[in-house]
Scaffold this active site. Structure first.
Site: not given
Ligand code: GCW
Length: 699
Positions: A308, A387, A415
């Site tokens: 990322e 993820d 998240e």
């Protein structure tokens, strides 16, 4: 220490400013109302003394830590190596009882283990190292009155995993996109604010206590995305890290630092960060030496590289073993480890290109490197291939690197599981992952893999919120993480019981049994409830891009992130088979390589992760995929509505601040669950044209 120690009331426990979580004062009542003898010395023994003396001062007990010894003690906490224990019952245990305990024979307790037993009316905790005494004391606190019953079973306790770590994704400087805490849902950082250290040791100390009391022994104090200010923690701002380490040390917690792979360039002014360059190696060696001069028990580095947008060894034509070994070499002389994350994938994917599969990436990059990592490298692997979704298969990397120390990473910060606005008790999910056997029934579990290597890691869900975790019930995830890292075979329901007993029963003004029942009814199945009203059958994502809260079925469908569901008018799901798809199933060893490859054998809950199927495909449950989607989404919302009703019944049993906070969040959870239900059901109804068999309202 003077005799007897009268203890002191905590001047700085700050219980009024923040919730005591699972260490309310009253949890120490049983221990604190008795004669207690502590035998042995050391920094962590001082912590035990401090805890016990405070409890005794409050509840009328007495603490002895030196002659003249008391004639009687109800509780003895002793280091075995400190010599004869001045208590007959405890001394008898010390001299010979260990082989009988737990049938273990060798009696080894290790650095953190302890023996807990009851002998002639005395509760005895024996340890070989101070950390064991600290954990033993917290065990006594956890047991409450039961610790002093004569039927207390004699048992040796040792953590199954040596490394039980929390990673904070905390930024020092407020980041324009990710804020003070990346993916943080509990306010600001406990460590940093607006570009500087907070210097608030009282609160940090209470945090350290909470972590030690559930078994955590390592933390990383900054985000794996290391930005400019945070990079300086390794050098100019090292003093701030040392200060944090001072607070955590007495609770047996070692501090780690996330560092940027480009540090030799951005901090050292070198033209390169090439891992094979002599100057780079020297720079890391010198920087690391300085770290250990300030923090002798420093744990090590955590690195997110070539992921990322983070810098990494690829820029120099090197691989991740080269990169990790560079830092390992610098840390080795000091006993530190480098934790190197396996979260490496192409985040500039073309959605038109069906051959690229993000799920494959970690295995493609790392499995070929097995055997090449230095001994003090721990490759830190997210538990699933994508993820931290509420449902994913276990990452095949965890079965593919027997010659590498692997750590398993889970996400306590919610998240993708409701961002601490939704109740989502993750204990059952983590437990399922830890019990999974990637090589089939006769093989090791994921817990075994973690135990043999780098342990278990959670991304922290804590911030400066008065309840620590935003949603008061999200504290249970932190607690459960620590307890599962200590013993992955613990039953998540039993862990919840412990947490409820410790946290809420001492402070309720209502019927404790009713409170316990209600909390269980709300939390036990809350992860599955969340799964029901969000993305179906393991397909994942469908969240709003960027912040990842709430539904957006096609939000990521045509983006670069590689998280697709491929829904069309005929069907949905990702073909990851070897026969016709991306071949991801081939990354698993048998039997899973076969089970996942087969549409018929693949478990329902993962079907759309592995297969693209027609809407009328019949699941093992007997329902079609489309009907499953409708049914689970209606059911999920009903379950949330029931949670909310249950919580209402607790008004009056808990302090209004807690009750209101949870009530407010349950309102939002219900609103959000309805939104999920309606968007998902409508989306699939419009795509498929198949009506709900029960004629319920779909928009
Ligand atoms: O899922 C992603 C998160 C990022 C995070 C990244 C990672 C810290 O959305 O916020 O970055 O995972 O694990 O590195």
């Amino acid at each position: 220490m003077s005799v007897p120690v009268t203890g002191r009331l905590s001047a700085d426990s700050g219980e009024s400013a923040w919730h005591a979580a699972w260490l309310p004062t009253a949890a120490f009542r049983e221990l604190g109302s008795r004669p207690v003898l502590v035998h042995g010395d050391g920094l962590l023994v001082d912590t035990v003394l401090d805890e016990v003396s405070r409890a005794c001062a409050r509840y009328g007990g007495r603490l002895w830590h030196g002659p003249p010894w008391p004639v009687d003690a109800d509780l003895v906490l002793a280091l075995r190596g400190a010599g004869p224990v001045p208590n007959a019952a405890a001394e008898t245990v010390r001299l010979g009882a260990t082989p009988a305990v737990n049938g273990t024979g060798d009696g080894a307790l290790g650095d953190e283990g302890y023996l807990l037993t009851r002998a002639s009316g005395v509760t005895v905790v024996l340890a070989d190292a101070p950390a064991g005494l600290l954990y033993g004391m917290f065990h006594v606190v956890r047991l409450g009155a039961a610790a002093f019953h004569d039927d207390l079973p004699a048992r040796r306790h040792r953590p199954a995993l040596d490394r039980r770590m929390l990673d904070h994704w905390d930024n020092v400087a407020l980041h324009p996109v990710s804020g003070q805490v990346e993916r943080g849902y509990a306010g600001g950082s406990l460590f940093w604010r607006d570009g500087a250290a907070r210097h608030e040791p009282a609160r940090l100390r209470d945090y350290a206590r909470l972590l030690a009391a559930c078994g955590v022994n390592a933390i990383c104090v900054n985000n794996v995305n290391v930005h400019d200010t945070e990079a300086l923690l390794l050098t100019d701002r090292l003093g701030d890290v040392a200060e944090i380490a001072e607070v955590f040390r007495p609770y047996g917690i070692r501090v780690h630092l996330a560092v940027t792979f480009a540090a030799p360039v951005v901090l050292g002014g070198l033209p390169t960060a090439d891992p094979l360059d002599e100057r780079v190696r020297d720079w890391w060696a010198a920087a690391t030496r300085r770290v250990y001069q300030r923090i002798p028990d420093f744990g090590g580095y955590l690195v997110k590289a070539d992921s990322e947008g983070r810098p990494g060894p690829f820029a120099y034509g090197r691989d991740h073993a080269d990169g990790a070994n560079l830092l390992a070499e610098a840390l080795a002389p000091h006993g530190g480890v480098v934790r190197w994350r396996a979260f490496v994938y192409d985040h500039h994917q073309d959605w038109r290109d069906r051959s690229t599969d993000r799920a494959r990436a970690a295995h493609d990059h790392f499995a070929p490197l097995d055997g090449r990592f230095a001994d003090n490298v721990i490759v830190q692997v997210k538990f699933g291939p994508i993820d931290f979704q509420p449902r994913e298969p276990v990452s095949p990397v965890l079965a593919a690197m027997p010659a590498t120390r692997l750590a398993v990473e889970v996400q306590a910060t919610q998240e993708y599981t409701g961002q601490q606005r939704h109740v989502c008790y993750l204990g059952p999910w983590w437990s399922e992952v830890l019990r999974f056997r990637p090589h089939g029934a006769a093989g090791d579990t994921i817990a075994d893999v973690a135990g043999a290597g780098g342990g278990l890691v959670a991304v922290s869900n804590v911030g400066d919120d008065p309840f620590w975790t935003g949603h008061p019930l999200a504290q249970a995830n932190l607690y459960a993480f620590g307890r599962l890292a200590w013993d992955p075979l613990l039953d998540p329901g039993a862990i919840l019981d412990e947490w409820i007993d410790l946290t809420w029963l001492p402070v309720t003004s209502g019927d404790p049994e009713a409170l316990r029942r209600t909390m269980h009814a709300i939390m036990d199945d809350s992860w599955r409830t969340y799964e029901r009203y969000t993305a179906p059958l393991g397909v994942g994502f469908m969240v709003r891009p960027g912040h990842h809260y709430g539904p957006d079925v096609d939000g990521y469908e045509y983006t670069q992130w590689g998280t697709y569901h491929f829904a069309d008018r005929d069907g949905v799901g990702v073909d990851r088979t070897r026969a016709t798809g991306t071949g991801f199933t081939g990354q698993y060893p048998p039997p899973w390589s076969e089970v996942y490859e087969s549409r018929d054998r693949c478990p329902d809950e993962l079907l759309l992760f592995f297969h693209h199927v027609p809407y009328r495909h019949v699941l093992h449950s007997g329902r079609t995929v489309i009907q499953h989607i409708y049914d689970t989404h209606f059911a999920g919302v009903e379950e949330v509505a029931a949670m909310r009703e249950r919580w209402r019944l607790l008004a009056g049993a808990l302090a209004p601040a807690v009750h209101d906070r949870v009530a407010e969040r349950l309102d939002e959870q219900l609103r959000s669950a309805v939104e999920w239900r309606d968007q998902i059901n409508t989306y699939f109804f419009r795509k498929s044209g198949v009506p709900d068999a029960h004629g319920r309202r779909i928009h």
